[in-house]
Design an enzyme around this catalytic site. Structure first.
Site, PDB file in Angstrom:
ATOM      1  N   ARG A 221       0.839  -1.188   0.000  1.00 62.47           N
ATOM      2  CA  ARG A 221       0.000   0.000   0.000  1.00 62.47           C
ATOM      3  C   ARG A 221       0.886   1.253   0.000  1.00 62.47           C
ATOM      4  O   ARG A 221       1.957   1.279   0.624  1.00 62.47           O
ATOM      5  CB  ARG A 221      -0.919   0.016   1.230  1.00 62.47           C
ATOM      6  CG  ARG A 221      -2.063  -0.964   1.156  1.00 62.47           C
ATOM      7  CD  ARG A 221      -3.099  -0.543   0.125  1.00 62.47           C
ATOM      8  NE  ARG A 221      -4.268  -1.408   0.102  1.00 62.47           N
ATOM      9  CZ  ARG A 221      -4.428  -2.446  -0.716  1.00 62.47           C
ATOM     10  NH1 ARG A 221      -3.455  -2.787  -1.549  1.00 62.47           N
ATOM     11  NH2 ARG A 221      -5.549  -3.153  -0.693  1.00 62.47           N
ATOM     12  N   HIS A 269      -0.331   0.188 -10.015  1.00 61.88           N
ATOM     13  CA  HIS A 269      -1.033  -0.746  -9.125  1.00 61.88           C
ATOM     14  C   HIS A 269      -1.490  -1.992  -9.896  1.00 61.88           C
ATOM     15  O   HIS A 269      -2.669  -2.344  -9.907  1.00 61.88           O
ATOM     16  CB  HIS A 269      -2.227  -0.060  -8.460  1.00 61.88           C
ATOM     17  CG  HIS A 269      -2.641  -0.740  -7.176  1.00 61.88           C
ATOM     18  ND1 HIS A 269      -3.170  -0.057  -6.104  1.00 61.88           N
ATOM     19  CD2 HIS A 269      -2.591  -2.044  -6.779  1.00 61.88           C
ATOM     20  CE1 HIS A 269      -3.439  -0.893  -5.117  1.00 61.88           C
ATOM     21  NE2 HIS A 269      -3.092  -2.106  -5.517  1.00 61.88           N
TER      22      HIS A 269
END
Length: 306
Positions: A221, A269
């Site tokens: 993250r 991502h």
């Protein structure tokens, strides 16, 4: 049995069709405000209104690996939160991290720059023993990554909250061994869940403990990394480079300093994407087990955050 689907930024129809094919007797539909109460929910980043209206749901099946966004909501009091164990993500993550490590270790980025400039040259081979890799977080994904990296004969360190035993991996556990883990590693791969305890875990102090010429790979993250601290360590030379797949704000803002940085490789991502067919099979299997009163894997401990 009624199943509702509420996944932000996800094309619903293929999921609904797949769930209907696997559970032909179930009532499966996309959630709308005011919809009837469901027994089970398949979710990704649902709104708080969904949680408030579906207060009687038995289980929430999160279709991504991380549950940090879900746990920020007020959840139905008796609902299980269930994460995917793998669903095809572990092998993708291993591919991504191995590629990033090998690209840096073999200096393929330098060769690429040379060939674009029309230069023909060699670099002195580097020793694997000089590049111990620290995998931070040894869950399903982290263990798969550590095992994959070990096949390339790098020294592999692994750190986890509680002790883990993995063949070919030097294990470190708990807060008392965290600094030793960092000091023994030159490449740092982050696969931790995001919790209040792990937010900002990659900062000036922790990254500064890596062996000189460190390399940072973040596939967990964006909030794990203090952006300015990484940039400062790159400027000082203590960190040689980074591969980053996750960011505090996504998409990464156009004016962010990471864009165009010569020693940072960015991807949007995409290190491990949810595979729909495998995810549906896993969710359906777990719904069946719950209906039979059997235990299932992947139940999230809200107190721990994973």
């Amino acid at each position: 049995m009624k199943i509702t689907f509420c996944c932000t930024d996800t094309k619903a129809e293929p999921w609904l069709q797949g769930l209907a094919a696997a559970l032909p007797g179930a009532d499966i539909s996309m959630w709308q405000p005011g919809a009837p109460q469901a027994d089970y929910a398949v979710v990704w980043a649902p709104p708080q209104q969904f949680m408030d209206e579906q207060a009687g749901v038995k289980a929430l099946f999160n279709i991504g690996a991380g549950v940090d966004a879900l746990l920020q909501l007020r959840l139905p009091p008796d609902a299980l939160v269930v994460r995917l164990d793998d669903a095809g993500m572990a092998v993708q993550m291993a591919e991504y991290v191995c590629h990033a490590v090998i690209r840096h270790f073999r200096e393929f980025d330098g060769y690429e720059a040379d060939t674009k400039a029309g230069r023909w040259g060699y670099r002195k081979p580097r020793l694997r023993s000089d590049f111990p890799i620290g995998v931070m977080g040894l869950g399903v994904l982290g263990e798969r990554v550590a095992r994959a990296l070990a096949q390339f004969e790098f020294p592999i360190n692994g750190w986890s909250r509680s002790p883990k035993a993995i063949d070919g991996v030097r294990a470190f556990a708990g807060a008392e061994q965290f600094h030793s883990f960092l000091a023994a590693s030159r490449v740092l791969v982050n696969l931790l869940p995001l919790t209040p305890e792990t937010a900002n875990v990659m900062n000036q102090d922790t990254l500064g403990r890596l062996l000189p010429g460190g390399y940072v790979i973040n596939v967990a993250r964006g909030a794990h990394l203090v952006d300015g601290d990484l940039l400062a360590l790159l400027a000082s030379g203590h960190v040689a480079g980074a591969t980053l797949d996750v960011f505090r704000t996504e998409p990464l803002p156009a004016d962010h300093a990471f864009w165009g940085h010569p020693r940072i490789t960015l991807t949007p991502h995409t290190s491990a994407r949810t595979l729909r067919e495998e995810s549906i099979a896993q969710i359906v299997g777990k719904i069946g087990a719950l209906a039979r009163g059997e235990p299932i894997a992947g139940i999230v401990n809200a107190g721990r955050g994973y």
